[in-house]
Scaffold this motif. Structure first.
Motif, PDB file in Angstrom:
ATOM      1  N   LEU A 160       0.852  -1.182   0.000  1.00 23.71           N
ATOM      2  CA  LEU A 160       0.000   0.000   0.000  1.00 23.71           C
ATOM      3  C   LEU A 160       0.889   1.233   0.000  1.00 23.71           C
ATOM      4  O   LEU A 160       1.931   1.248   0.674  1.00 23.71           O
ATOM      5  CB  LEU A 160      -0.906   0.032   1.233  1.00 23.71           C
ATOM      6  CG  LEU A 160      -1.990  -1.032   1.317  1.00 23.71           C
ATOM      7  CD1 LEU A 160      -2.767  -0.895   2.625  1.00 23.71           C
ATOM      8  CD2 LEU A 160      -2.942  -0.952   0.120  1.00 23.71           C
ATOM      9  N   TRP A 161       0.428   2.281  -0.719  1.00 24.10           N
ATOM     10  CA  TRP A 161       1.238   3.483  -0.922  1.00 24.10           C
ATOM     11  C   TRP A 161       0.421   4.738  -0.659  1.00 24.10           C
ATOM     12  O   TRP A 161      -0.739   4.825  -1.045  1.00 24.10           O
ATOM     13  CB  TRP A 161       1.780   3.497  -2.356  1.00 24.10           C
ATOM     14  CG  TRP A 161       2.647   2.306  -2.586  1.00 24.10           C
ATOM     15  CD1 TRP A 161       2.249   1.064  -3.004  1.00 24.10           C
ATOM     16  CD2 TRP A 161       4.041   2.214  -2.340  1.00 24.10           C
ATOM     17  NE1 TRP A 161       3.326   0.218  -3.044  1.00 24.10           N
ATOM     18  CE2 TRP A 161       4.439   0.896  -2.643  1.00 24.10           C
ATOM     19  CE3 TRP A 161       4.997   3.129  -1.910  1.00 24.10           C
ATOM     20  CZ2 TRP A 161       5.753   0.465  -2.520  1.00 24.10           C
ATOM     21  CZ3 TRP A 161       6.307   2.709  -1.792  1.00 24.10           C
ATOM     22  CH2 TRP A 161       6.680   1.385  -2.096  1.00 24.10           C
ATOM     23  N   ALA A 162       1.049   5.712  -0.043  1.00 28.55           N
ATOM     24  CA  ALA A 162       0.382   6.957   0.317  1.00 28.55           C
ATOM     25  C   ALA A 162       0.344   7.951  -0.841  1.00 28.55           C
ATOM     26  O   ALA A 162      -0.427   8.887  -0.808  1.00 28.55           O
ATOM     27  CB  ALA A 162       1.081   7.601   1.522  1.00 28.55           C
ATOM     28  N   HIS A 163       1.150   7.756  -1.872  1.00 25.98           N
ATOM     29  CA  HIS A 163       1.228   8.737  -2.944  1.00 25.98           C
ATOM     30  C   HIS A 163       0.771   8.163  -4.281  1.00 25.98           C
ATOM     31  O   HIS A 163       0.515   6.965  -4.410  1.00 25.98           O
ATOM     32  CB  HIS A 163       2.635   9.316  -3.048  1.00 25.98           C
ATOM     33  CG  HIS A 163       3.716   8.279  -3.053  1.00 25.98           C
ATOM     34  ND1 HIS A 163       3.901   7.383  -4.065  1.00 25.98           N
ATOM     35  CD2 HIS A 163       4.661   7.993  -2.125  1.00 25.98           C
ATOM     36  CE1 HIS A 163       4.924   6.591  -3.779  1.00 25.98           C
ATOM     37  NE2 HIS A 163       5.398   6.938  -2.605  1.00 25.98           N
ATOM     38  N   GLU A 164       0.709   9.033  -5.265  1.00 24.93           N
ATOM     39  CA  GLU A 164       0.188   8.682  -6.588  1.00 24.93           C
ATOM     40  C   GLU A 164       1.095   7.735  -7.370  1.00 24.93           C
ATOM     41  O   GLU A 164       0.621   7.027  -8.242  1.00 24.93           O
ATOM     42  CB  GLU A 164      -0.046   9.957  -7.413  1.00 24.93           C
ATOM     43  CG  GLU A 164      -1.165  10.821  -6.882  1.00 24.93           C
ATOM     44  CD  GLU A 164      -2.534  10.173  -7.005  1.00 24.93           C
ATOM     45  OE1 GLU A 164      -2.838   9.588  -8.056  1.00 24.93           O
ATOM     46  OE2 GLU A 164      -3.293  10.245  -6.029  1.00 24.93           O
ATOM     47  N   GLU A 165       2.381   7.744  -7.098  1.00 26.92           N
ATOM     48  CA  GLU A 165       3.292   6.910  -7.868  1.00 26.92           C
ATOM     49  C   GLU A 165       3.986   5.904  -6.963  1.00 26.92           C
ATOM     50  O   GLU A 165       5.054   6.176  -6.414  1.00 26.92           O
ATOM     51  CB  GLU A 165       4.309   7.788  -8.597  1.00 26.92           C
ATOM     52  CG  GLU A 165       3.626   8.706  -9.599  1.00 26.92           C
ATOM     53  CD  GLU A 165       4.577   9.229 -10.640  1.00 26.92           C
ATOM     54  OE1 GLU A 165       5.642   8.639 -10.852  1.00 26.92           O
ATOM     55  OE2 GLU A 165       4.226  10.256 -11.240  1.00 26.92           O
ATOM     56  N   PRO A 166       3.390   4.709  -6.823  1.00 27.70           N
ATOM     57  CA  PRO A 166       3.990   3.677  -5.969  1.00 27.70           C
ATOM     58  C   PRO A 166       5.375   3.278  -6.481  1.00 27.70           C
ATOM     59  O   PRO A 166       5.639   3.294  -7.678  1.00 27.70           O
ATOM     60  CB  PRO A 166       3.018   2.508  -6.091  1.00 27.70           C
ATOM     61  CG  PRO A 166       1.759   3.083  -6.627  1.00 27.70           C
ATOM     62  CD  PRO A 166       2.143   4.278  -7.430  1.00 27.70           C
ATOM     63  N   LYS A 167       6.241   2.899  -5.551  1.00 27.52           N
ATOM     64  CA  LYS A 167       7.603   2.480  -5.891  1.00 27.52           C
ATOM     65  C   LYS A 167       7.695   0.954  -5.856  1.00 27.52           C
ATOM     66  O   LYS A 167       8.534   0.379  -5.183  1.00 27.52           O
ATOM     67  CB  LYS A 167       8.586   3.123  -4.923  1.00 27.52           C
ATOM     68  CG  LYS A 167       8.604   4.628  -5.041  1.00 27.52           C
ATOM     69  CD  LYS A 167       9.547   5.253  -4.051  1.00 27.52           C
ATOM     70  CE  LYS A 167       9.519   6.763  -4.192  1.00 27.52           C
ATOM     71  NZ  LYS A 167      10.322   7.421  -3.185  1.00 27.52           N
TER      72      LYS A 167
END
Length: 192
Positions: A160-167
């Protein structure tokens, strides 16, 4: 820890606002479900984030088999089956889980891959545990996990990622809601 997911692939012209509204109305129902670590209410829209399909695909991390079974057999799953038909439910045994530093989840990434033949299983799972740690340490990561289906010999890495572009590499989903009644009880690190 046990991972679980089902996918409901919808027509190309389906109004995905229906799914958003459904989650807004019903998503809170699992906010205090006994035995649940997290449920990420996930959606993909055709043409967005590289998705070829419209899809509703919740992903679960369970703390207990009893909680999972209560959901599947005790009524939680029935409403979805009544509305969309009974989807195939995939289950994986947990290998690793780590918390990241991100706060609220905007996106999820799921990568499924076969466990290769001819490679020692200990090496495969050690790599998965390392990948979970690496992902959780990335800026914007909320959490990362890995699990395996030994019937299909398939590994799944979920983050899960907090921003628009997951790493992370894999299929990208929008997170519509996150129920996390037992997130603080999900066991950290490798699961054996």
């Amino acid at each position: 820890m046990h991972a679980m997911q089902y996918e409901i692939t919808l027509p190309a012209d389906y109004d995905m606002g229906i799914i958003r509204d459904r989650v807004a109305r019903l998503g809170h129902a699992l906010d205090d479900w006994e035995g649940l670590g997290i449920k990420a209410y996930l959606m993909r829209e055709r043409g967005r984030d590289g998705s070829p399909v419209n899809q509703y695909a919740p992903f679960y991390l369970w703390n207990t088999v009893e909680g999972m079974n209560s959901f599947l057999w005790g009524g939680g799953f029935q409403r979805l089956s009544d509305d969309f038909g009974r989807p195939r439910v995939r289950q994986w045994t947990g290998l690793a889980y780590e918390e990241g530093g991100g706060s609220s989840a905007a996106h999820a990434v799921r990568r499924r891959q076969p466990v290769p033949e001819g490679v020692p299983l200990a090496d495969v799972v050690a790599d998965a545990v390392g990948e979970v740690r690496r992902l959780a340490d990335q800026d914007g990561a909320v959490l990362a996990s890995a699990a395996v289906d030994t019937g299909r010999w398939e590994l799944v890495v979920f983050s899960l990622w907090a921003h628009e572009e997951p790493k992370a590499d894999g299929e990208v989903f929008q997170v519509l809601h996150l129920s996390a009644p037992g997130r603080d009880r999900l066991p950290r690190g490798r699961q054996w």
